[in-house]
Design an enzyme around this catalytic site. Structure first.
Site, PDB file in Angstrom:
ATOM      1  N   CYS A 286      33.921  47.544  52.731  1.00 48.95           N
ATOM      2  CA  CYS A 286      34.759  46.379  52.971  1.00 48.95           C
ATOM      3  C   CYS A 286      35.429  46.509  54.334  1.00 48.95           C
ATOM      4  O   CYS A 286      35.670  47.612  54.828  1.00 48.95           O
ATOM      5  CB  CYS A 286      35.816  46.244  51.870  1.00 48.95           C
ATOM      6  SG  CYS A 286      36.755  44.704  51.943  1.00 48.95           S
TER       7      CYS A 286
ATOM      8  N   CYS B  31      39.866  42.261  28.019  1.00 51.19           N
ATOM      9  CA  CYS B  31      38.877  43.101  28.683  1.00 51.19           C
ATOM     10  C   CYS B  31      39.075  44.576  28.312  1.00 51.19           C
ATOM     11  O   CYS B  31      40.208  45.077  28.355  1.00 51.19           O
ATOM     12  CB  CYS B  31      38.985  42.934  30.193  1.00 51.19           C
ATOM     13  SG  CYS B  31      37.742  43.883  31.104  1.00 51.19           S
TER      14      CYS B  31
ATOM     15  N   ASP C 194      31.021  45.098  36.165  1.00 54.59           N
ATOM     16  CA  ASP C 194      31.688  45.270  37.452  1.00 54.59           C
ATOM     17  C   ASP C 194      32.791  46.330  37.379  1.00 54.59           C
ATOM     18  O   ASP C 194      33.004  47.100  38.316  1.00 54.59           O
ATOM     19  CB  ASP C 194      32.275  43.907  37.868  1.00 54.59           C
ATOM     20  CG  ASP C 194      32.918  43.945  39.238  1.00 54.59           C
ATOM     21  OD1 ASP C 194      32.498  44.765  40.065  1.00 54.59           O
ATOM     22  OD2 ASP C 194      33.820  43.133  39.484  1.00 54.59           O
TER      23      ASP C 194
ATOM     24  N   CYS D 179      45.191  44.329  16.193  1.00 56.43           N
ATOM     25  CA  CYS D 179      44.375  43.219  16.690  1.00 56.43           C
ATOM     26  C   CYS D 179      43.719  42.466  15.543  1.00 56.43           C
ATOM     27  O   CYS D 179      43.685  41.230  15.526  1.00 56.43           O
ATOM     28  CB  CYS D 179      43.283  43.729  17.634  1.00 56.43           C
ATOM     29  SG  CYS D 179      43.858  44.264  19.251  1.00 56.43           S
TER      30      CYS D 179
ATOM     31  N   CYS E 129      42.836  46.793  50.977  1.00 56.98           N
ATOM     32  CA  CYS E 129      43.859  46.296  50.057  1.00 56.98           C
ATOM     33  C   CYS E 129      44.376  47.424  49.169  1.00 56.98           C
ATOM     34  O   CYS E 129      43.601  48.233  48.657  1.00 56.98           O
ATOM     35  CB  CYS E 129      43.293  45.174  49.200  1.00 56.98           C
ATOM     36  SG  CYS E 129      42.650  43.781  50.153  1.00 56.98           S
TER      37      CYS E 129
END
Length: 420
Positions: free
Chosen positions: A19, A335, A282, A322, A23
């Site tokens: 990149c 996620c 990802d 849950c 960040c």
């Protein structure tokens, strides 16, 4: 018998973790450690062609190629021109979509014209106004990147490119939902995606990093954002799109949500690194989870492999709180990458309280919107059938409805006709 998963989307990282920005909260830069043999990671035309060939020869449905990084523009425009050539070569008339995530720094008029011509959907990383964006999104030299990104956003929008704002919600930005929403909207970025940040502390992986938003604060962020989204409805229609709310609404009207975090299981797509290595997600590009490489394996086989199935099924292994939660059908545990650092239960999603706070606030309004949408859909269907019925043909109230529902006319399309 388990149905074979189709290749409907593929996530490609042609520059790997490379990149041109630095960040603070980026989780992918450290993936360079997986490929220490070189400091520069670039996908070859050979890997590019093999990837596109396999995807398009295996799929019979519309397919989306999502290009991410790192920063995909580092490959140069010629790489993506070649990608389009391969898509045309192997596409055989199939519907192909391209999505492109970028920090925008290298975008110029030539890039914009290309993205417009081939109808790329561009996700532009922009965290909001200058004081928010520049909090953690730095150039390599340490300078803020805001002015550069806003300039590219205006260029893309002026060129007619479809652009989404990709906004990371961190411990600072979580305090400014109204300001961020207004900024994006005024800039012309009416399609927005907000991504809560959760990463381990580099000095102590057992605890969360300082830039992660507190769960309660993120819940309040979602509430304020939801209210702003609702306030901007015109004639019962949303005038802005916020991906999380759009995806949740799919569930309220009985459809499968497009966002994978809201599905019962993961594993619906795979990730291809610059050298052809294939991973399950990802957020799980990890040597221990590598599925294989496209030079020796078929993507469709890797997508349907036992390893990918096992990875996907982990999402449905939820703790007892849950399973008894009233909001389970909507969040599905969130996620898996966020099932850590929860201060009350290490098995729960870190943002569990965020979701509870949000749904307690938004549920009744979402239900009303869902009822209205279903009524409109039913009315549109009824009008369509009624328009096609010859005027000479009379339908009795107790006759079977001509729409084929199996109901009596008075209980189906006839009811909507008299009602409206």
């Amino acid at each position: 018998m388990t149905l074979k998963k189709l290749l409907t989307s593929i996530l490609i990282k042609p520059a790997g973790p490379d990149c041109n920005m630095n960040c603070t909260y980026c989780f992918y830069l450290k993936k360079a450690n997986l490929y220490p043999e070189t400091s520069s990671h670039r996908m070859s035309n050979e890997i590019l062609e093999e990837t596109i060939r396999q995807v398009l020869e295996e799929t019979r449905t519309p397919v989306t190629f999502a290009w991410q990084g790192g920063e995909p523009t580092l490959l140069g425009l010629s790489f993506f021109q070649k990608a389009i050539e391969f898509q045309i070569k192997y596409g055989a008339g199939k519907l192909v979509r391209n999505a492109f995530q970028t920090n925008g720094l290298l975008i110029n008029r030539e890039w914009a014209a290309f993205l417009k011509k081939y109808q790329f959907l561009v996700g532009l990383s922009l965290d909001g106004p200058e004081h928010i964006h520049n909090r953690y999104r730095f150039l390599k030299g340490g300078q803020g990147s805001w002015s550069h990104v806003v300039d590219r956003a205006e260029l893309l929008l002026d060129s007619g490119v479809a652009v989404n704002a990709l906004t990371v919600v961190n411990n600072y930005s979580v305090n400014f939902p109204e300001e961020i929403y207004a900024f994006h909207k005024n800039l012309g970025l009416t399609y927005m995606q907000f991504i809560p940040c959760l990463e381990p502390d580099p000095s102590n992986p057992e605890r969360k990093a300082f830039f992660c938003p507190p769960p309660e604060a993120y819940g309040e962020f979602l509430i304020k954002l939801f209210d702003l989204w609702i306030e901007d409805f015109t004639d019962g229609r949303a005038t802005t799109s916020i991906r999380f709310f759009d995806s949740i609404f799919f569930i309220y009207v009985g459809f499968e949500p497009p966002e994978c975090t809201l599905l019962p299981e993961c594993g619906v797509y795979v990730v291809i690194e610059h050298n052809g290595d294939v991973y399950p997600c990802d957020f799980f590009v990890d040597s221990r989870l590598k599925l294989g490489n496209i030079r020796g394996k078929k993507l469709i086989d890797l997508l349907n492999s036992d390893a990918q199935k096992a990875f996907g099924q982990q999402k449905s292994a939820l703790p007892n709180p849950c399973l008894s939660c009233q909001w389970l059908q909507f969040c599905r545990g969130g996620c898996p990458k966020d099932r850590r650092f929860n201060p009350t239960d290490p098995e729960l999603n870190y943002f569990c309280d965020s979701f509870k706070i949000f749904f307690d606030h938004a549920d009744s309004r979402l239900k009303k919107l869902a009822i209205k949408w279903k009524q409109e859909q039913a009315m549109a269907k009824a009008e369509g059938f009624l328009t096609n019925i010859p005027k000479s043909k009379k339908i009795g109230r107790n006759d079977p409805c001509p729409c084929g529902s199996g109901l009596k006319y008075k209980k189906c399309c006839g009811a909507y006709k008299s009602l409206y």
